[in-house]
Design an enzyme around this catalytic site. Structure first.
Site, short mmCIF file in Angstrom:
data_model
loop_
_atom_site.label_atom_id
_atom_site.label_comp_id
_atom_site.label_asym_id
_atom_site.label_seq_id
_atom_site.Cartn_x
_atom_site.Cartn_y
_atom_site.Cartn_z
N ASP A 247 -15.13 21.27 -25.59
CA ASP A 247 -15.10 20.52 -26.85
C ASP A 247 -13.68 20.59 -27.41
O ASP A 247 -13.26 21.62 -27.94
CB ASP A 247 -16.12 21.14 -27.81
CG ASP A 247 -16.09 20.48 -29.19
OD1 ASP A 247 -15.13 19.75 -29.49
OD2 ASP A 247 -17.04 20.72 -29.96
N THR B 58 -25.16 1.05 -31.23
CA THR B 58 -24.69 -0.28 -31.63
C THR B 58 -23.17 -0.41 -31.45
O THR B 58 -22.69 -1.36 -30.82
CB THR B 58 -25.04 -0.57 -33.10
OG1 THR B 58 -26.45 -0.51 -33.24
CG2 THR B 58 -24.55 -1.95 -33.52
N LYS C 101 -11.27 13.28 -34.22
CA LYS C 101 -10.20 13.68 -35.15
C LYS C 101 -8.87 12.97 -34.85
O LYS C 101 -8.78 11.77 -35.00
CB LYS C 101 -10.04 15.20 -35.12
CG LYS C 101 -11.23 15.94 -35.77
CD LYS C 101 -10.89 17.38 -35.99
CE LYS C 101 -12.03 18.19 -36.55
NZ LYS C 101 -11.88 18.47 -37.97
N PHE D 175 -18.22 25.93 -33.17
CA PHE D 175 -18.59 24.80 -34.03
C PHE D 175 -18.51 23.54 -33.19
O PHE D 175 -17.46 23.22 -32.64
CB PHE D 175 -17.65 24.67 -35.24
CG PHE D 175 -18.03 23.52 -36.14
CD1 PHE D 175 -18.85 23.73 -37.24
CD2 PHE D 175 -17.58 22.22 -35.88
CE1 PHE D 175 -19.22 22.66 -38.06
CE2 PHE D 175 -17.95 21.16 -36.69
CZ PHE D 175 -18.77 21.38 -37.78
#
Lengths: 500, 500
Positions: A326, A381, A357, A217
């Site tokens: 990851d 941005t 997280k 994931f």
């Protein structure tokens, strides 16, 4: 504010609630739960089923403006404290899920409240800048003090992002740009590339791919989603890329009984990785990078050996692919090291490491070699949020000051030992107990039973999360201590013993 | 804090700086700038070239840990106030770019400082929940008070996200799911779909597309990037989707002189849209949705007539495509209406409207019909941030209380009139002056001259932004008033008059 909270807490503790549902302690465990007297509650306190009447009412209201079927219950965050999550019906639960693993040092930590109360910090919260063009004076200093102070060895470049998906998306882009520049060599970008990229075509938009693992994931935006293979509900109906997907080892437990089988399983997966790299190069969908979680979390807490990852890293290097680790869920300390991949014991474990997280801000570390060769290539941005960097800096202070990594090793051992014990005593309910630090999990016999266990635990004052087909994952905060583990084990033992 | 700020400001105002660089006023404009005595500075105050020595030093430091070539200068946000951005060298500039259009009511607005100082709000800032599963008690109420109080007509569903890219990515997914469910009809999802989506293949991952416009900008994650076509630097080296790209009208100015030409140009583009929908359906890359900005911003402030958008909306409806209006930059009031698409004057202008930037939080509004049919389909860990919702609620209070939309119309008229006047007086430097509200722009004769104008303006205390090939865009805050417009026009007139 902190004193107001404390006063309220004392009052609450003094109120003898007649509907107290904390179960009797039968489990052969350590002494009763210790109290973090100065800050935390001393145990769960249940007044209603969860979700209670007030939560149900609020879920109904929310469902008028969005699908609210995923909502477990509504929370009273003002009254939540440390490892205890309080809901709107006054139920107080020991939280071992911590907002899908995203609360680093518990609810309303006094150190974080203090950050908010310091006048010199207000500006960071009310003036969110475009960090890529107009950073605040202390931007670099705050990054050095916080992110770079705990960055993986050898990765001295860092870019912040707003969330986990954006972190992985931009890490993929970084890898594609690096790979293309490698291929391009000293010749510059051609006009054909510049023109064709504007209309999504070759050669400006090359047909590169990222190799991912079944069960992985990496987020839900379209680039990430092409590497996510944990549940169909995440992917159904969304167009995707034809990118290679390798099998992830499915280890047999207990590990010491299945040494040979597990070695063979890992070898099979690694072989498939190499085959796919070759196959996709032939298909002209060159693998520019490999993305992997140190522990597949959403996909079912699937572990592989340190040796597997070392060999995978070697394969990436051999084929010239970037190796992206990851650590969105595994990073931040809950495995007992700050980064789960540090357990692999390598000098050169990764080219890029993504986080979010528990790190409060998203972003990634990467090697100098992958640094964007021009401005505005990795850009948006906000590029993160200085107010989150400020909170992260304080979180890291607390982690260091209170030695929370050691705490996590200790609490994790108690939790893991307890799960192994349950596995021995309730083999019909608990199997494949596994974990590192407090990042533990076990399998229930089925999806239905897993979900029922989670609901029963919640009604006894324990918040747990599921993952994969039938696993329960533990994702407590870093201030989850050994005594919290014993408190949990005592309550959970009763649930398993009485489970029908 | 507010009083400390005020005290500092008064001190600063009293310091007669001998190196004051505010140019003499030669422009035939209104009276000299009025002062927002209670809060803001009374004009730019320049001490060094920008970037100054301190900024240069900090840029050098930052460049050790990331590419910092896009950094304009480093800021002192504590000292910035209202429309004035102060840098680390003590330069104070009138900001008409407002952090790439993302600051709604100016720097350090006292109302926002107060939000931070109220003890009952602290918890929202230190406890960021997983909103999709464990929302805070006031979540629905805050959404009703804030986002839904200004939501586009007919769009009563709202989902929050962390940034603009995530908003568009998830809006695309929403559209794909809705479209697939339409095609599927009452028969449920097949096993083949569930299995194939896990490996990125048909039919589970359908070959749908989103139609976008050349010159459009919708973000930089991989789904968004496939619909972004403003600059090659955004897209080069990143794999993409073969999705249809229509031409966006290139209007000739002044509009009243080119009525027929512009009508023809718009008709040509609309025809191409329909052709592409048909062509991509034949290619089996069915167009599930059309995405468009009411004013193409990053791509060069390209406008089209209200009639163009009305007809585009009709085409979307006719072909069964969802119509997604991306208001990430145009939304929030700077065109004089809260949403730029409200200028089109339609009962049913959009199926989905995305936002971010000035809205403090990302997210999107959508029709009931597009509501996700199951939980966890549109989902991620954070799903926005309640602390941003809190700030947004206060921003909206200020907008309503101070009637800032009317203010924007008035200030925008002064700004636009001034640009038209410059266009008449300096036709070799200023052309195609255009805009709605303060959302104005003009074209310079070339990229190089545009960039030089921006640099010269900065050294005279005016922050501007570029867009497209050679445009300058104005993106002031909503507290930018008529007197700020005149102050800007006076200074800018000198720059244009002296431009070499």
């Amino acid at each position: 504010m902190a004193s107001v909270l404390l006063a309220r807490q004392v009052t609450l503790n003094l109120q003898q609630n007649t509907r107290l549902l904390v179960p009797c302690v039968r489990y052969v465990s350590q002494a009763a739960a210790k109290k973090n007297v100065d800050f935390e509650y001393d145990g769960p306190l249940m007044k209603t089923e969860v979700p209670g009447p007030r939560s149900k009412e609020l879920i109904k209201q929310l469902s008028k403006i969005q699908n609210s079927e995923a909502v477990h219950f509504f929370c009273n965050y003002e009254e939540s404290r440390g490892n205890y999550l309080v809901d709107v019906d006054g139920n107080r639960m020991l939280d071992l899920y911590s907002q899908i693993s995203s609360i680093p040092i518990g609810y309303n930590h006094p150190a974080l409240i203090k950050v908010l109360q310091q006048p010199q910090n207000l500006s960071s919260f009310v003036n969110r800048p475009a960090l890529g063009i107009l950073p605040p004076e202390n931007f670099t200093e705050k990054l050095e003090d916080s992110l770079l102070s705990i960055g993986p060895k050898g990765l001295r470049q860092v870019i912040t992002m707003s969330c986990g998906s954006c972190s992985n998306e931009n890490a993929f882009k970084l890898i594609f740009m690096w790979y293309r520049n490698k291929e391009r060599g000293p010749t510059g970008v051609t006009k054909e590339e510049l023109d064709s990229c504007m209309i999504n075509q070759l050669p400006g938009c090359p047909d590169y791919s990222i190799l991912s693992f079944m069960g992985g994931f990496h987020g839900r935006t379209m680039g990430c989603l092409a590497t996510t293979h944990s549940k169909a509900i995440h992917k159904l109906d969304v167009p995707s890329f034809d990118w290679p997907i390798a099998p992830f080892p499915r280890l047999k437990y207990p590990l010491e009984q299945f040494v040979k089988e597990n070695q063979d399983e890992e070898a099979r997966c690694l072989e498939e990785v190499e085959d796919l790299i070759v196959k996709y190069r032939k298909k002209k969908k060159t693998v520019a990078g490999i993305v992997v979680e140190p522990i597949q979390s959403e996909g079912g807490d699937n572990h592989a050996s340190d040796d597997f990852f070392r060999k995978l890293r070697d394969i990436a290097r051999k084929h010239g692919c970037a190796f992206l680790v990851d650590e969105v869920q595994t990073g931040g300390g809950s495995t007992g090291k700050f980064w789960a991949h540090e357990h692999w014991g390598m000098d050169d474990p990764a080219d890029v490491v993504t986080f979010s997280k528990k790190m409060i801000t998203g972003g990634f570390f990467h090697k100098e070699e992958l640094r964007p060769d021009a401005p505005y290539r990795i850009f948006n941005t906000w590029l993160g949020d200085p107010s989150k960097n400020l909170l992260l800096a304080e979180v890291l202070n607390v982690i260091k000051r209170e030695d929370l990594l050691s705490n996590t090793v200790q609490a994790g051992k108690a939790l893991h030992d307890g799960l192994l014990d349950f596995q021995a005593r309730y083999p019909h309910l608990v199997s494949r107990a596994r974990g590192r630090g407090t990042f533990c999990s076990f399998d229930a016999p089925s999806d239905a039973i897993r979900n029922q266990i989670i609901l029963q635990a919640r009604n006894k004052g324990i918040v747990l999360g599921g993952c994969g087909d039938k696993s329960i994952r533990f994702r407590p905060t870093l201030v989850f201590k050994e005594h919290h583990a014993h408190l949990f084990l005592n309550i959970f033992n009763d649930i398993l013993a009485d489970f029908k």
